[in-house]
Each structure stands twice: as structure tokens, then as C-alpha cells.
Design an enzyme around this catalytic site. Structure first.
Site, PDB file in Angstrom:
ATOM      1  N   GLU A 117       0.853  -1.197   0.000  1.00  0.00           N
ATOM      2  CA  GLU A 117       0.000   0.000   0.000  1.00  0.00           C
ATOM      3  C   GLU A 117       0.882   1.237   0.000  1.00  0.00           C
ATOM      4  OE1 GLU A 117      -3.880  -0.360   2.354  1.00  0.00           O
ATOM      5  OE2 GLU A 117      -2.607  -1.777   3.379  1.00  0.00           O
ATOM      6  N   HIS A 241      -8.883   9.424   3.248  1.00  0.00           N
ATOM      7  CA  HIS A 241      -8.473   8.353   2.332  1.00  0.00           C
ATOM      8  C   HIS A 241      -8.714   8.846   0.913  1.00  0.00           C
ATOM      9  CE1 HIS A 241      -8.073   4.495   0.365  1.00  0.00           C
ATOM     10  NE2 HIS A 241      -7.700   3.951   1.513  1.00  0.00           N
ATOM     11  N   SER A 388      -2.981   0.707  11.465  1.00  0.00           N
ATOM     12  CA  SER A 388      -3.967   0.880  12.532  1.00  0.00           C
ATOM     13  C   SER A 388      -4.325  -0.441  13.197  1.00  0.00           C
ATOM     14  CB  SER A 388      -5.236   1.534  11.986  1.00  0.00           C
ATOM     15  OG  SER A 388      -6.232   1.500  12.972  1.00  0.00           O
TER      16      SER A 388
HETATM   17  P1  FAD Z   1     -13.678   0.196  15.915  1.00  0.00           P
HETATM   18  O1  FAD Z   1     -13.418  -1.034  15.132  1.00  0.00           O
HETATM   19  O2  FAD Z   1     -14.193   1.365  15.178  1.00  0.00           O
HETATM   20  O3  FAD Z   1     -14.709  -0.228  17.040  1.00  0.00           O
HETATM   21  C1  FAD Z   1     -15.289   0.742  17.880  1.00  0.00           C
HETATM   22  C2  FAD Z   1     -16.258   0.029  18.788  1.00  0.00           C
HETATM   23  O4  FAD Z   1     -16.649   0.910  19.818  1.00  0.00           O
HETATM   24  C3  FAD Z   1     -17.544  -0.419  18.127  1.00  0.00           C
HETATM   25  O5  FAD Z   1     -17.880  -1.673  18.653  1.00  0.00           O
HETATM   26  C4  FAD Z   1     -18.566   0.609  18.582  1.00  0.00           C
HETATM   27  O6  FAD Z   1     -19.881   0.096  18.610  1.00  0.00           O
HETATM   28  C5  FAD Z   1     -18.049   0.868  19.973  1.00  0.00           C
HETATM   29  N1  FAD Z   1     -18.449   2.154  20.559  1.00  0.00           N
HETATM   30  C6  FAD Z   1     -18.163   3.399  20.116  1.00  0.00           C
HETATM   31  N2  FAD Z   1     -18.661   4.318  20.959  1.00  0.00           N
HETATM   32  C7  FAD Z   1     -19.266   3.650  21.975  1.00  0.00           C
HETATM   33  C8  FAD Z   1     -19.955   4.029  23.144  1.00  0.00           C
HETATM   34  N3  FAD Z   1     -20.163   5.330  23.465  1.00  0.00           N
HETATM   35  N4  FAD Z   1     -20.457   3.061  23.947  1.00  0.00           N
HETATM   36  C9  FAD Z   1     -20.291   1.751  23.633  1.00  0.00           C
HETATM   37  N5  FAD Z   1     -19.638   1.321  22.538  1.00  0.00           N
HETATM   38  C10 FAD Z   1     -19.122   2.269  21.716  1.00  0.00           C
HETATM   39  N6  FAD Z   1      -6.774  -0.082   9.122  1.00  0.00           N
HETATM   40  C11 FAD Z   1      -5.818  -0.970   8.840  1.00  0.00           C
HETATM   41  O7  FAD Z   1      -4.851  -1.100   9.593  1.00  0.00           O
HETATM   42  N7  FAD Z   1      -5.904  -1.721   7.708  1.00  0.00           N
HETATM   43  C12 FAD Z   1      -6.933  -1.628   6.834  1.00  0.00           C
HETATM   44  O8  FAD Z   1      -6.983  -2.338   5.835  1.00  0.00           O
HETATM   45  C13 FAD Z   1      -7.948  -0.676   7.117  1.00  0.00           C
HETATM   46  N8  FAD Z   1      -8.993  -0.499   6.251  1.00  0.00           N
HETATM   47  C14 FAD Z   1     -10.004   0.335   6.618  1.00  0.00           C
HETATM   48  C15 FAD Z   1     -11.140   0.427   5.791  1.00  0.00           C
HETATM   49  C16 FAD Z   1     -12.213   1.209   6.185  1.00  0.00           C
HETATM   50  C17 FAD Z   1     -13.412   1.330   5.285  1.00  0.00           C
HETATM   51  C18 FAD Z   1     -12.165   1.915   7.410  1.00  0.00           C
HETATM   52  C19 FAD Z   1     -13.326   2.745   7.846  1.00  0.00           C
HETATM   53  C20 FAD Z   1     -11.039   1.841   8.214  1.00  0.00           C
HETATM   54  C21 FAD Z   1      -9.953   1.067   7.827  1.00  0.00           C
HETATM   55  N9  FAD Z   1      -8.819   0.963   8.621  1.00  0.00           N
HETATM   56  C22 FAD Z   1      -7.837   0.066   8.309  1.00  0.00           C
HETATM   57  C23 FAD Z   1      -8.776   1.605   9.932  1.00  0.00           C
HETATM   58  C24 FAD Z   1      -9.127   0.543  10.994  1.00  0.00           C
HETATM   59  O9  FAD Z   1     -10.117  -0.312  10.485  1.00  0.00           O
HETATM   60  C25 FAD Z   1      -9.630   1.185  12.255  1.00  0.00           C
HETATM   61  O10 FAD Z   1      -8.762   2.201  12.671  1.00  0.00           O
HETATM   62  C26 FAD Z   1      -9.702   0.119  13.357  1.00  0.00           C
HETATM   63  O11 FAD Z   1     -10.501  -0.956  12.927  1.00  0.00           O
HETATM   64  C27 FAD Z   1     -10.257   0.728  14.613  1.00  0.00           C
HETATM   65  O12 FAD Z   1     -10.476  -0.298  15.513  1.00  0.00           O
HETATM   66  P2  FAD Z   1     -10.984   0.039  16.982  1.00  0.00           P
HETATM   67  O13 FAD Z   1     -11.111  -1.264  17.677  1.00  0.00           O
HETATM   68  O14 FAD Z   1     -10.148   1.090  17.553  1.00  0.00           O
HETATM   69  O15 FAD Z   1     -12.423   0.689  16.752  1.00  0.00           O
HETATM   70  C1  SIN Z   2      -7.261   0.473   2.602  1.00  0.00           C
HETATM   71  O1  SIN Z   2      -7.463  -0.727   2.404  1.00  0.00           O
HETATM   72  O2  SIN Z   2      -6.994   1.279   1.712  1.00  0.00           O
HETATM   73  C2  SIN Z   2      -7.350   0.990   3.983  1.00  0.00           C
HETATM   74  C3  SIN Z   2      -6.097   0.695   4.668  1.00  0.00           C
HETATM   75  C4  SIN Z   2      -5.933   1.538   5.875  1.00  0.00           C
HETATM   76  O3  SIN Z   2      -6.753   2.395   6.168  1.00  0.00           O
HETATM   77  O4  SIN Z   2      -4.925   1.343   6.546  1.00  0.00           O
END
Ligand code: FAD
Ligand code: SIN
Length: 561
Positions: A117, A241, A388
Site C-alpha cells: 500500500e 483516504h 492501525s
Molecule cells: P472500531 O473497530 O471502530 O470499534 C469501535 C467500537 O466501539 C464499536 O464496537 C462501537 O460500537 C463501539 N463504541 C463506540 N462508541 C461507543 C460508546 N459510546 N459506547 C459503547 N460502545 C461504543 N486499518 C488498517 O490497519 N488496515 C486496513 O486495511 C484498514 N482499512 C479500513 C477500511 C475502512 C473502510 C475503514 C473505515 C477503516 C480502515 N482501517 C484500516 C482503519 C481501521 O479499520 C480502524 O482504525 C480500526 O478498525 C479501529 O479499531 P478500533 O477497535 O479502535 O475501533
Molecule cells: C485500505 O485498504 O486502503 C485501507 C487501509 C488503511 O486504512 O490502513
């Protein structure tokens, strides 16, 4: 579960069910009682949407060194080198752990297929085709199901943290005691007590009108931590993005950077490439550069989108590498095996967040923050692709180990000096005009998109600050008088986070990574290692902040340290 308290009391409360929350839960010893909450369905966070994969240097010492350098370069020198080294070095172990849980990565366990990437100098991204996040969630959830010490509850929205200082015990060191949680199935706010609380609530990209994120990315953890007295860092660095599908029916559908990693080209409507004019790595330049280049071309030509073409790789290749993206685009009438896809940048990732140390500890005793909610120092001014999920896993493990060692040392968590009161909604009534909430949602997100987007100016930021302060007052007032609902709680959090983003942006008089301002178009070498740290007003100046009648701290300063 111990039950001497009038409220449910857990060893650990984890707020959030994404990669960060689930991995922390699994890394905690089975002897600890764990309550893990999601405000919506278990799959509502960003994690299931992750496409590209998990960055991990699996190719030995040289690869590790290059991954470290790539992370620091993508982050425009701002990442904390010690943090980067620690996280990158943990990559192989995290992938091994996922393999041990049965995660079906592309390739085989001896030879994973690695994709590439933007910003990565080599193929280094472990993935499960183009649905890494979905597969990761399935793997982690399967493992969680087998753990009887972990209670998972959906539709439970954390409203605010409970702390000793909020209870009025200002002489004692401030400590987190649990959270007030709105049960969305019965519209009742419950008190949940826990010895340790982990915020794993994801990011805040929903502060912007156009985003790749699901609806729940409203910065709840950042806002809750901030209101509880934690410092918040580097909020000006919201990552856009470059390639979100330009299609209204799709709402927000990402076209993975791995498409460019596998050779995809960015094109203008007449079919010419342009990225070579912006960066020597062209389509594989870091994300901030590519998003800004697309924005600039769209403004220069007055066009609605640019195009991403990988059709020349042929149907078999595309179906093997990007089955989910291909199928989804077909639903909207785009066949990426034969035509370029229309794409635009959209808000994607919150690089800043609650400041934590290497164990995920926040400023508040017994409160941890992990995943996108946190600011660890890994990403600096721009996150390197696929770092991430790696960070979620590494800090999930680190905070779990820290809690486990505190717990096994039987560290004396002195009982709270005051009984924790129930949520008091006796002074409020049912909301009279829901339109105020929906209007303010729209207005806030549009103001952020228009004034605090990919290209900023001081004047635009000041305009945003003014709008946000008005909205904030209105929302506070509404919150003080009416019964809470999920929309109101999320809006209250979003306006706090928007305020932090704007103040941090105004406090950085340079352009660096994702923060680009026309008034200071160059990077200032003096600021290369300076984080923007927002410090809340100490609780003793606030008075009590409990229940409905809360006073959110105003920003005293977005100072640089
Ligand atoms: P999240 O997975 O966002 O989970 C948050 C959780 O908190 C959820 O369960 C939600 O319901 C809960 N929550 C929120 N607020 C509250 C509240 N007040 N009370 C109770 N529950 C709550 N990163 C990579 O490294 N590689 C990738 O390929 C990649 N692709 C991506 C593609 C997309 C479309 C997106 C949007 C992001 C991508 N990212 C990628 C970024 C990565 O997915 C996120 O940064 C990561 O998944 C965040 O994980 P997290 O556990 O911190 O939060
Ligand atoms: C992507 O697949 O382009 C998302 C990857 C990322 O957010 O790290």
C-alpha cells in the site's frame, strides 16, 4: 462477578467491540471478569470494514528497519520513534497470534501473501483478500465466544465515565470507577462499576460530511476521556483516504489502497495520469499526498471525481484479489474488470486521540485507551496504511498485560470515597424537537467538511471555531434539559471532538502531513517533533459533573509541549 456493590461490578469494563477491544478482552487472563460493550451491533465499528490488511514486517531485520522508516516518513517525522520501533517489532508476534486463533490470511501460514500500500517501501501487508476486517472480526469473536469470563453486550452506549473527582472527592487522586451506560433496548441509563476501564471506541471521522467510516465513528471515547480530564493530542491530523467510491447510493464505500498497491492507476476524466506530477512514488505516495493531489486536480478542473483503473490486470486477478470490492461495485453498476472506478477522498482515520503511554494508560488512573481512540505516538502527522490494525492488536495486548499484572499484584484499589449515585434524570423531560439534533448534526459535519478539510486556512478554521462554539452551547443546553438518546449523546461527543480538531489545527502554524494550511504552506523544522496537546481544565475548577447536569470543560489552551 463480585456483587457486594449495588451496581454490577466487573474487573474490567471494555467499551468497544472492534479489533482493539476484542483483542484486549482475549489477552486478559480468564480469571478476570470482563464486560465488553458495543453501542450498536457487535460489528458496528470500523474494524469489519478494513480491507487492505495488517502491516507487519515479516521479512526479518531489514524489513523491520524499513517498516520503521516508512512509518516515520509517512508520519512526517512526527511519530515517536520509540513507539514506532516497539509496535513494528511486535508485528510478527501479532500475526502469529492471529494464526494461532485460526485467522485465514491469504496465502498459507508458511508463506502469507503480502500486499503493498501507499508509503510502504515493500510488500508488507498481511490480508484476507480484500475483507481483512470482516475475517478478523469473525476470528476474534469466535475466540471470545469460547471465553466464559467475557460478557458481551450489544446496544449499550457508554455516556460518560465515572471518576472520583466527578463524585466530589477532589482531595484523592482522580481515578476511573466505571461508566454510565444507556441501554438502547429500554432507554435506561445504568451504572457499571469496574476496577479498570478500557476505552476502545474507535475514531471520529463522522465529524465530517463525507467519510469512509460507519455511522458510529463519533469520537465517543475521545470525548468521554476528555471530559474526564485526560489530555488529547494531535487532533488536527484527520486522515482523508484518497479513494472512496463516488456513488451516492453507496453512502461511503472504500476502494482499498491495495488496488493501487497491486498496480491501479489514478486518472483524470480524459484518461491521463497525474500523480507523477506530485510525488516520485506517484500512486503509491503516502495517503496525505495522494488525497491532496486529487483534491487539487478536482478543484483545478472543476470535476466531481477522478478515476481509479486496474481493469488492465484482467478479470481473474481482480476476482482473486478484490472479490468483495468487485462485487460491491457491480451492485452500483461499475465493473472494475472493464472500467475505471469514480473515486473521491473522504475522512477516514483519526490520527490523534487520548494520550496514552506504552501500556495504553491515560492520565486518569485505571483508565486505558487503545485503538483509534488513542494517541500512542505511532502515526504522527499521517498514518501509514494498515498500521492501525497493528496498533489495535499491540496495545490490546499491552494494556491487558498491564491490567493483569496490577491485578495479580493485588494492587490496592482503595474503595471509592463516595457511593456512586444512580443516573439522575428527574430534572429533565422528553426531547421536544428532535429536529434540533438532526439539524445540528448536519450543520456540524458540513462546517467541518467545508472549513476544516484537506486544505485549510486560518480564516476558515476561525469560522469553524465560531460555528462550533455556537453549536456546542446549543447542544449543551439541549443535553442539560432533555432525556438522553443515542443521537443526542453522539452529537454531544462529536461537537466536543470537532472543537478539539479545530483548536489543534489553529494551534499548528505550519503544514505537516494531514494538516495543510495555505497560510503556512511549509513545514517548520522546529515543530517536527512537537505534538499538539489539549489539556482540560482540572476537575476542581469545574464542580461536579454528574448525571445530566454536566459541565463540559472548555479548552484552556491547545498548547505545544
Ligand atoms: P472500531 O473497530 O471502530 O470499534 C469501535 C467500537 O466501539 C464499536 O464496537 C462501537 O460500537 C463501539 N463504541 C463506540 N462508541 C461507543 C460508546 N459510546 N459506547 C459503547 N460502545 C461504543 N486499518 C488498517 O490497519 N488496515 C486496513 O486495511 C484498514 N482499512 C479500513 C477500511 C475502512 C473502510 C475503514 C473505515 C477503516 C480502515 N482501517 C484500516 C482503519 C481501521 O479499520 C480502524 O482504525 C480500526 O478498525 C479501529 O479499531 P478500533 O477497535 O479502535 O475501533
Ligand atoms: C485500505 O485498504 O486502503 C485501507 C487501509 C488503511 O486504512 O490502513
Amino acid at each position: 462477578m463480585p456483587n457486594s456493590s449495588p451496581h454490577p461490578l466487573f474487573d474490567v469494563l471494555i467499551i468497544g467491540s472492534g479489533a482493539a477491544g476484542l483483542s484486549a478482552a482475549l489477552r486478559l487472563p480468564p480469571s478476570l471478569s470482563v464486560l465488553l460493550l458495543s453501542k450498536s451491533s457487535i460489528n458496528a465499528g470500523s474494524t469489519p470494514w478494513a480491507q487492505g490488511g495488517i502491516a507487519a514486517a515479516l521479512g526479518g531485520i531489514e524489513d523491520i528497519e524499513q517498516h520503521i522508516q516508512d512509518t516515520i516518513r509517512a508520519g512526517n517525522e512526527l511519530p515517536d520513534a520509540a513507539v514506532v520501533q516497539r509496535v513494528v517489532r511486535a508485528g510478527a508476534e501479532q500475526i502469529d497470534w492471529l494464526l494461532s486463533l485460526g485467522m485465514p490470511f491469504s496465502g498459507d501460514s508458511n508463506q502469507l501473501h503480502l500486499t503493498r500500500e501507499g508509503g510502504h517501501g515493500a510488500r508488507r501487508v498481511a490480508h484476507a483478500a480484500d475483507h481483512t476486517g470482516r475475517t478478523l472480526m469473525e476470528t476474534l469473536l469466535e475466540a471470545v465466544k469460547a471465553r466464559s469470563n467475557i460478557t458481551v453486550q450489544e446496544q449499550k452506549l457508554a455516556v460518560d465515565l465515572i471518576t472520583t473527582h466527578k463524585l466530589g472527592a477532589l482531595d484523592a487522586p482522580n481515578r476511573c470507577l466505571g461508566a454510565y451506560v444507556l441501554d438502547l433496548t429500554c432507554d435506561t441509563v445504568h451504572t457499571v462499576r469496574a476496577d479498570y476501564v478500557i476505552l476502545a471506541t474507535g475514531g471520529a471521522a463522522k465529524a465530517y460530511l463525507y467519510t469512509t467510516n460507519p455511522d458510529g465513528s463519533t469520537g465517543d471515547g475521545i470525548a468521554m476521556g476528555w471530559r474526564a480530564g485526560c489530555r488529547v493530542a494531535n487532533m488536527e491530523f484527520m486522515q482523508f483516504h484518497p479513494t472512496c467510491l463516488f456513488e451516492a447510493r453507496a453512502k461511503s464505500f472504500l476502494i482499498s489502497e491495495a488496488v493501487r498497491g497491486e498496480g491501479g492507476l489514478l486518472l483524470l476524466p480524459d484518461g491521463t495520469r497525474f500523480m507523477q506530477n506530485y510525488h516520485p512514488d506517484a500512486e503509491l505516495a503516502p495517503r496525505d499526498v495522494v488525497a491532496r493531489a486529487i483534491d487539487s486536480e478536482m478543484k483545478r478542473l472543476g470535476i466531481d471525481c477522478v478515476y481509479l483503473d486496474i481493469s488492465f490486470k484482467g478479470r481473474a486477478f481482480i476476482e482473486e484479489h478484490f472479490p468483495m470490492i468487485h462485487a460491491r461495485c457491480l451492485q452500483y453498476g461499475y465493473d472494475m474488470t472493464t472500467q475505471p472506478l469514480p473515486v473521491v477522498p473522504a475522512a477516514h482515520y483519526t490520527c490523534g486521540g487520548i494520550m496514552v503511554d506504552e501500556q495504553g494508560q491515560t492520565d486518569l488512573d485505571c483508565l486505558y485507551a487503545i485503538g483509534e481512540t488513542s494517541h500512542t505516538g505511532l502515526h504522527g502527522a499521517n498514518r501509514l496504511a494498515s498500521n492501525s490494525l497493528l496498533e489495535c492488536l499491540v496495545y490490546g495486548q499491552a494494556c491487558a498485560q498491564h491490567i493483569a499484572s496490577r491485578h495479580s499484584a493485588k494492587e490496592n484499589l482503595s474503595p471509592s470515597p463516595l457511593a456512586v449515585p444512580d443516573w439522575d434524570d428527574s430534572q429533565v423531560t422528553d426531547a421536544d424537537e428532535a429536529v434540533i439534533v438532526t439539524h445540528n448534526w448536519d450543520e456540524l459535519r458540513r462546517a467541518m467538511w467545508d472549513y476544516v478539510g484537506i486544505v485549510r486556512t486560518t480564516k476558515r478554521l476561525q469560522r469553524a471555531a465560531h460555528r462550533i462554539s455556537l453549536l456546542r452551547r446549543e447542544i449543551q443546553d439541549y443535553y442539560a434539559h432533555f432525556r438522553v438518546s443515542n443521537n443526542l449523546i453522539e452529537l454531544r461527543n462529536l461537537v466536543d471532538v470537532a472543537d478539539l480538531i479545530v483548536r489543534a489545527a489553529l494551534a499548528r502554524p505550519e503544514s505537516r502531513g494531514l494538516h495543510y494550511t495555505r497560510d503556512f504552506p511549509e513545514s517548520d523544522p522546529k515543530l517536527a517533533h512537537i505534538n499538539t496537546i489539549c489539556t482540560p481544565i482540572p476537575a476542581e475548577k469545574l464542580g461536579c459533573e454528574l448525571g445530566i447536569h454536566s459541565v463540559t470543560p472548555d479548552m484552556t489552551h491547545a498548547n505545544k509541549t
